[in-house]
Design a protein around this motif. Structure first.
Motif, PDB file in Angstrom:
ATOM      1  N   TYR A 153      56.849 103.430  71.334  1.00  0.00           N
ATOM      2  CA  TYR A 153      57.695 104.038  70.305  1.00  0.00           C
ATOM      3  C   TYR A 153      57.100 105.342  69.765  1.00  0.00           C
ATOM      4  N   LYS A 173      61.046  94.292  70.740  1.00  0.00           N
ATOM      5  CA  LYS A 173      62.409  94.846  70.678  1.00  0.00           C
ATOM      6  C   LYS A 173      63.293  94.021  69.744  1.00  0.00           C
ATOM      7  N   LEU A 225      62.437  94.626  66.182  1.00  0.00           N
ATOM      8  CA  LEU A 225      62.967  95.913  65.725  1.00  0.00           C
ATOM      9  C   LEU A 225      64.451  95.825  65.371  1.00  0.00           C
ATOM     10  N   VAL A 226      65.182  94.985  66.086  1.00  0.00           N
ATOM     11  CA  VAL A 226      66.620  94.828  65.812  1.00  0.00           C
ATOM     12  C   VAL A 226      66.837  94.050  64.515  1.00  0.00           C
ATOM     13  N   ASN A 227      66.085  92.978  64.322  1.00  0.00           N
ATOM     14  CA  ASN A 227      66.353  92.055  63.214  1.00  0.00           C
ATOM     15  C   ASN A 227      65.538  92.321  61.945  1.00  0.00           C
ATOM     16  N   ASN A 228      64.436  93.062  62.088  1.00  0.00           N
ATOM     17  CA  ASN A 228      63.597  93.388  60.921  1.00  0.00           C
ATOM     18  C   ASN A 228      63.223  94.864  60.984  1.00  0.00           C
ATOM     19  N   GLN A 229      64.254  95.706  61.046  1.00  0.00           N
ATOM     20  CA  GLN A 229      64.050  97.105  61.379  1.00  0.00           C
ATOM     21  C   GLN A 229      63.029  97.796  60.479  1.00  0.00           C
ATOM     22  N   GLU A 230      63.200  97.672  59.177  1.00  0.00           N
ATOM     23  CA  GLU A 230      62.333  98.398  58.245  1.00  0.00           C
ATOM     24  C   GLU A 230      60.880  97.946  58.367  1.00  0.00           C
ATOM     25  N   TRP A 259      59.353  99.007  61.913  1.00  0.00           N
ATOM     26  CA  TRP A 259      58.987 100.422  62.013  1.00  0.00           C
ATOM     27  C   TRP A 259      57.782 100.752  61.153  1.00  0.00           C
TER      28      TRP A 259
END
Length: 310
Positions: A25, A197, A200-205, A208
């Motif tokens: 990333y 991955k 990142l979809v389910n716990n984006q904040e 990142w």
């Protein structure tokens, strides 16, 4: 005219110090060579056949299985280059680099084999040509490799890597000893990548934030390595392990070994490579501490340990 001398090629393992998964990333990664973990390939003339003699496989080239298809393709390209289609040989391989533990075993093997063929014919081997041949194996084994393994197994210095940018060697100025340990479980690269991955979809904040923090840790680790600050470096390793845990790519066995190393006096410890098994390492102040930490890791269930002075 074939040489009647042996052709010998050597290479070594590598370890990712920091940047696992975050590098995908856009964050930096640092890999270091592990010269105490080696692969040696020796090419000899033979009376008949084209025989591969190694721990993973022993038999004729035509019988190499799907698990070593990358090596088979590499050998076919080398045989074609040197016009050896009907020339008998024995290729012996000695390695103490375990497969599928994140130590760059396939890149190290491909590098050693390529060097052995070029040495056999007493031909100079440029880095460009070495990378070309090593990459044949890596593409088949890993799909779309970054080139980090191939570069690090051919380097004496740490490598700084950011996706889509040129790799950069830098000086290591660090007193300390690395202790590496194998969980005995194959690293699960594909699963680990999928877990990150999904996170990142389910716990984006949160995801990142974790990836960004791993990038910040990488910057600090580079400074610590360059300026000989092992105490702070150890803290950064442990902090990185906790971040990788939060991404979901550690494993109970990895966590057990990291804790055992830290309790045994390590300056810090973390997983290395894809995770979900595989390997970890700990930073020791000196060789005596490293021996004590290696003993503690063996008692905690490590399948194997290696000590690498820095």
């Amino acid at each position: 005219m074939l040489s009647q001398m042996n052709g010998v090629g050597q290479s070594h393992a590598k370890a990712i110090l920091i940047g696992e998964h975050a590098v995908v990333y856009g964050e930096p990664a640092i890999a270091i060579p592990l010269p105490n973990m080696t692969v040696t390939a020796t090419l000899r003339p033979a009376f008949r056949g084209q025989t591969i003699d190694g721990a993973e496989f022993h038999g004729d080239l035509s019988e190499l299985g799907a698990n070593v298809e990358g090596i088979r393709q590499l050998l076919l390209r080398l045989i074609n280059k040197f016009k050896m289609t009907n020339v008998p040989f024995i290729l012996s391989i000695e390695s103490n680099v375990p497969q599928e533990r994140g130590f760059g075993a396939s890149a190290a093997l491909a590098t050693a084999i390529t060097r052995a063929f070029f040495d056999y014919f007493n031909m100079a081997l440029s880095n460009t040509e070495l990378n070309y041949f090593t990459n044949i194996e890596e593409v088949i084994s890993h799909g779309s490799p970054s080139g980090l393994d191939a570069t690090t197994v051919n380097s004496n210095n740490p490598i700084w890597f950011i996706k889509n940018k040129a790799m950069e060697k830098f000086e290591m100025n660090l007193s300390g000893t690395l202790v590496l340990a194998d969980t005995g479980i194959h690293g699960q690269t594909v699963h680990a990548v999928s877990i990150v991955k999904e996170f990142l979809v389910n716990n984006q904040e949160r995801a990142w934030s974790t990836i960004s923090h791993l990038g910040q840790i990488a910057e600090k680790i580079r400074i610590d390595i360059s300026e000989n600050n092992p105490e702070h470096l150890g803290m950064m390793f442990t902090a990185a392990h906790h971040e990788l845990q939060s991404l979901g790519i550690s494993h109970p066995k990895l966590d057990k070994l990291v804790n055992a190393a830290n309790h045994a006096g390590a300056l810090g410890a973390k997983l290395t490579g894809a995770g979900i098994g595989g390997a970890m390492f700990a930073l020791a102040r000196n060789n005596n501490d490293a021996i004590a930490i290696a003993n503690a890791l063996n008692k905690a269930g490590a399948q194997n340990t290696w000590i690498q002075p820095l």
